[in-house]
Design a protein around this motif. Structure first.
Motif, PDB file in Angstrom:
ATOM      1  N   GLY A  29      49.406  42.306  11.376  1.00 42.43           N
ATOM      2  CA  GLY A  29      50.357  43.347  10.986  1.00 42.43           C
ATOM      3  C   GLY A  29      51.284  42.828   9.909  1.00 42.43           C
ATOM      4  O   GLY A  29      50.841  42.288   8.897  1.00 42.43           O
ATOM      5  N   THR A  30      52.575  42.964  10.145  1.00 37.70           N
ATOM      6  CA  THR A  30      53.595  42.542   9.193  1.00 37.70           C
ATOM      7  C   THR A  30      54.278  41.277   9.709  1.00 37.70           C
ATOM      8  O   THR A  30      54.514  41.149  10.917  1.00 37.70           O
ATOM      9  N   ILE A  31      54.587  40.358   8.826  1.00 37.71           N
ATOM     10  CA  ILE A  31      55.301  39.148   9.246  1.00 37.71           C
ATOM     11  C   ILE A  31      56.615  39.544   9.912  1.00 37.71           C
ATOM     12  O   ILE A  31      57.396  40.322   9.362  1.00 37.71           O
ATOM     13  N   GLY A  32      56.825  38.988  11.120  1.00 32.90           N
ATOM     14  CA  GLY A  32      58.076  39.269  11.823  1.00 32.90           C
ATOM     15  C   GLY A  32      57.971  40.401  12.825  1.00 32.90           C
ATOM     16  O   GLY A  32      58.990  40.814  13.386  1.00 32.90           O
ATOM     17  N   GLY A  76      55.146  32.754  12.334  1.00 33.30           N
ATOM     18  CA  GLY A  76      54.430  34.012  12.192  1.00 33.30           C
ATOM     19  C   GLY A  76      53.871  34.166  10.790  1.00 33.30           C
ATOM     20  O   GLY A  76      54.514  33.781   9.807  1.00 33.30           O
ATOM     21  N   LYS A  77      52.653  34.731  10.692  1.00 38.76           N
ATOM     22  CA  LYS A  77      51.987  34.870   9.400  1.00 38.76           C
ATOM     23  C   LYS A  77      51.548  36.299   9.108  1.00 38.76           C
ATOM     24  O   LYS A  77      50.880  36.549   8.107  1.00 38.76           O
ATOM     25  N   GLY A  78      51.872  37.222   9.999  1.00 37.04           N
ATOM     26  CA  GLY A  78      51.447  38.607   9.776  1.00 37.04           C
ATOM     27  C   GLY A  78      49.950  38.773   9.842  1.00 37.04           C
ATOM     28  O   GLY A  78      49.384  39.567   9.089  1.00 37.04           O
ATOM     29  N   GLU A  79      49.309  38.065  10.768  1.00 37.04           N
ATOM     30  CA  GLU A  79      47.837  38.069  10.816  1.00 37.04           C
ATOM     31  C   GLU A  79      47.246  39.427  11.160  1.00 37.04           C
ATOM     32  O   GLU A  79      46.157  39.759  10.686  1.00 37.04           O
ATOM     33  N   ALA A  83      71.549  34.719  12.549  1.00 41.54           N
ATOM     34  CA  ALA A  83      71.534  33.395  13.205  1.00 41.54           C
ATOM     35  C   ALA A  83      70.521  33.345  14.344  1.00 41.54           C
ATOM     36  O   ALA A  83      70.738  32.660  15.349  1.00 41.54           O
ATOM     37  N   CYS A  84      69.426  34.085  14.204  1.00 40.74           N
ATOM     38  CA  CYS A  84      68.368  33.997  15.214  1.00 40.74           C
ATOM     39  C   CYS A  84      67.777  32.592  15.211  1.00 40.74           C
ATOM     40  O   CYS A  84      67.848  31.881  14.201  1.00 40.74           O
ATOM     41  N   SER A  85      67.164  32.223  16.300  1.00 43.78           N
ATOM     42  CA  SER A  85      66.572  30.892  16.385  1.00 43.78           C
ATOM     43  C   SER A  85      65.373  30.935  17.314  1.00 43.78           C
ATOM     44  O   SER A  85      65.097  31.938  17.970  1.00 43.78           O
ATOM     45  N   GLY A  86      64.658  29.812  17.366  1.00 46.82           N
ATOM     46  CA  GLY A  86      63.503  29.710  18.250  1.00 46.82           C
ATOM     47  C   GLY A  86      62.341  30.568  17.781  1.00 46.82           C
ATOM     48  O   GLY A  86      62.207  30.874  16.591  1.00 46.82           O
ATOM     49  N   PRO A  87      61.476  31.010  18.702  1.00 46.95           N
ATOM     50  CA  PRO A  87      60.327  31.848  18.335  1.00 46.95           C
ATOM     51  C   PRO A  87      60.743  33.137  17.626  1.00 46.95           C
ATOM     52  O   PRO A  87      59.974  33.692  16.843  1.00 46.95           O
ATOM     53  N   MET A  88      61.941  33.613  17.901  1.00 47.97           N
ATOM     54  CA  MET A  88      62.445  34.824  17.227  1.00 47.97           C
ATOM     55  C   MET A  88      62.552  34.578  15.717  1.00 47.97           C
ATOM     56  O   MET A  88      62.193  35.434  14.909  1.00 47.97           O
ATOM     57  N   LEU A  89      63.052  33.413  15.346  1.00 45.38           N
ATOM     58  CA  LEU A  89      63.192  33.063  13.931  1.00 45.38           C
ATOM     59  C   LEU A  89      61.836  32.672  13.332  1.00 45.38           C
ATOM     60  O   LEU A  89      61.472  33.144  12.248  1.00 45.38           O
ATOM     61  N   ARG A  90      61.103  31.844  14.043  1.00 42.74           N
ATOM     62  CA  ARG A  90      59.817  31.376  13.512  1.00 42.74           C
ATOM     63  C   ARG A  90      58.798  32.517  13.419  1.00 42.74           C
ATOM     64  O   ARG A  90      57.912  32.499  12.571  1.00 42.74           O
ATOM     65  N   GLY A  91      58.925  33.516  14.296  1.00 43.22           N
ATOM     66  CA  GLY A  91      58.031  34.666  14.212  1.00 43.22           C
ATOM     67  C   GLY A  91      58.185  35.420  12.902  1.00 43.22           C
ATOM     68  O   GLY A  91      57.275  36.113  12.458  1.00 43.22           O
TER      69      GLY A  91
END
Length: 386
Positions: free
Chosen positions: A269-272, A264-267, A230-238
């Motif tokens: 490194g890795t996504i997330g 986040g797109k993993g530009e 149930a993460c949210s905000g930049p934590m979830l979108r990252g």
């Protein structure tokens, strides 16, 4: 605390340590824990085996204090102190909940003022998060630049309501003061000034090789794990999840503005990973400026106090309202028994929920990486402990 015996050593959760493991306390007085948080690290050499967050050092009994107030407006100063880096967002979420309980519609001008203040607050909060994050990693200069620019936002808040941290500005039914003369002009000047600064931050920190090596592919939070926690905000979108309450469960007048949700797109490194969570916050500041500029152009005249009720006594019932704070979904659940005092006040803290995933994304990394991972979560202990 961990337990000791003649032949055994256990963690606070009762897990018996293997002979090659040991426990290290990080905090509660540690600069990288961003507040009075204690992390109980179980390590095997330099490798983190487990992380057990120990909370409660800043517990202030927010909910029971709120339920002891004589009326609904008196709760707002307590909301200020939840996430004290995003007090405007806390106040707005609580005010919306009470207004829903009252079935109260606020004036058009108030809607615009609230959006402007919330987005200015988002930028100010992200500047603290990103500046201190650079400091965690060892970059001092970006911290100074970001705090310098945050002061300009605090100047705008101060000229509006006289406070620089805890505002008590957004009230049930309106705001405590109308915008002062020159506020709109000064905010436009800030937006013009601030947009080039984001490029400077990126040149200084975002694409710095050392910073990328410390944050890319570290603390990877897969999208399914972020959702299940149930993460949210930049934590979830990252983690690449395209979800923002301002767009997907709109409140206020956000649906009138053109802006984009950053993910986040993993530009690098890795996504997330930690870098993705960082870059989401950096890009969200650009989007906040876009929203503010549109709101400043569209804002109408009106009496900001005309809908503030002199006496708040909602009918018996309950409601839950959630909004998008800089750290994610802040939600308030209110229960009214028909009196002028809230019968039950419950706050859903995004920082508390996001912190719960910390053990999941720390295991297997080095001790030094825990600093980078915790900083990328962006917690505020006032909200975590409540």
């Amino acid at each position: 605390m961990f337990e000791t015996g003649s032949d055994i050593l256990k963690t606070s959760t009762g897990r018996t340590l293997r002979s090659e493991e040991m426990i290290i306390n990080m905090g509660p007085q540690h600069p990288s824990t961003h507040g009075v948080l204690r992390l109980e690290l179980v390590v095997d050499g330099e490798i983190v085996v487990d992380v057990i967050p120990q909370l409660g050092y800043l517990h202030r009994c927010f909910e029971k204090h709120s339920e002891a107030m004589n009326n609904y407006q008196q709760v707002i100063p307590y909301c200020d102190r939840l996430d004290y880096l995003a007090s405007m967002n806390m106040d707005w979420a609580y005010a919306l909940t009470a207004e829903k309980l009252l079935n109260l519609q606020v004036p058009e001008r108030v809607e615009y003022i609230r959006v402007i203040m919330a987005e200015l607050q988002r930028i100010a909060s992200h500047l603290v998060a990103l500046g201190t994050y650079g400091l965690d990693i060892g970059a001092f200069t970006p911290f100074l630049y970001m705090f310098r620019d945050r002061e300009l936002i605090l100047d705008l808040f101060e000229m509006t309501c006289g406070a620089r941290l805890l505002y008590n500005y957004i009230w049930v039914g309106g705001v405590s003061h109308d915008l002062p003369p020159n506020f709109i002009q000064k905010t436009k000047e800030f937006c013009t000034y601030f947009k080039p600064q984001i490029k400077e931050y990126n040149d200084l920190l975002t694409y710095n090789e050392i910073f990328i090596k410390r944050t890319a592919n570290v603390g990877v939070l897969p999208a399914d794990v972020a959702v299940s926690y149930a993460c949210s905000g930049p934590m979830l979108r990252g983690s690449g999840v395209d979800f923002d309450l301002r767009r997907d469960d709109p409140y206020g007048i956000y649906n009138r503005f053109q802006w984009d949700v950053c993910v986040g797109k993993g530009e690098v490194g890795t996504i997330g990973d930690c870098w993705d969570r960082y870059i989401v916050r950096m890009r969200e500041m650009e989007q906040s400026v876009r929203i503010i500029e549109q709101a400043l152009e569209q804002i109408s005249e009106g009496d900001v106090m005309s809908a503030i009720p002199k006496r708040i006594r909602p009918n018996a019932g309950d409601c839950y309202v959630r909004t998008e704070s800089p750290r994610g979904e802040i939600g308030f659940y209110l229960v009214s028994d028909g009196s002028g005092t809230p019968y039950r006040v419950k706050a859903r803290s995004p920082a508390f929920v996001n912190l719960s995933v910390c053990p999941e994304i720390c295991r297997g990394y080095m001790i030094a990486d825990v600093v980078a991972i915790l900083g990328s979560i962006d917690i505020v202990l006032g909200e975590v402990d409540r």
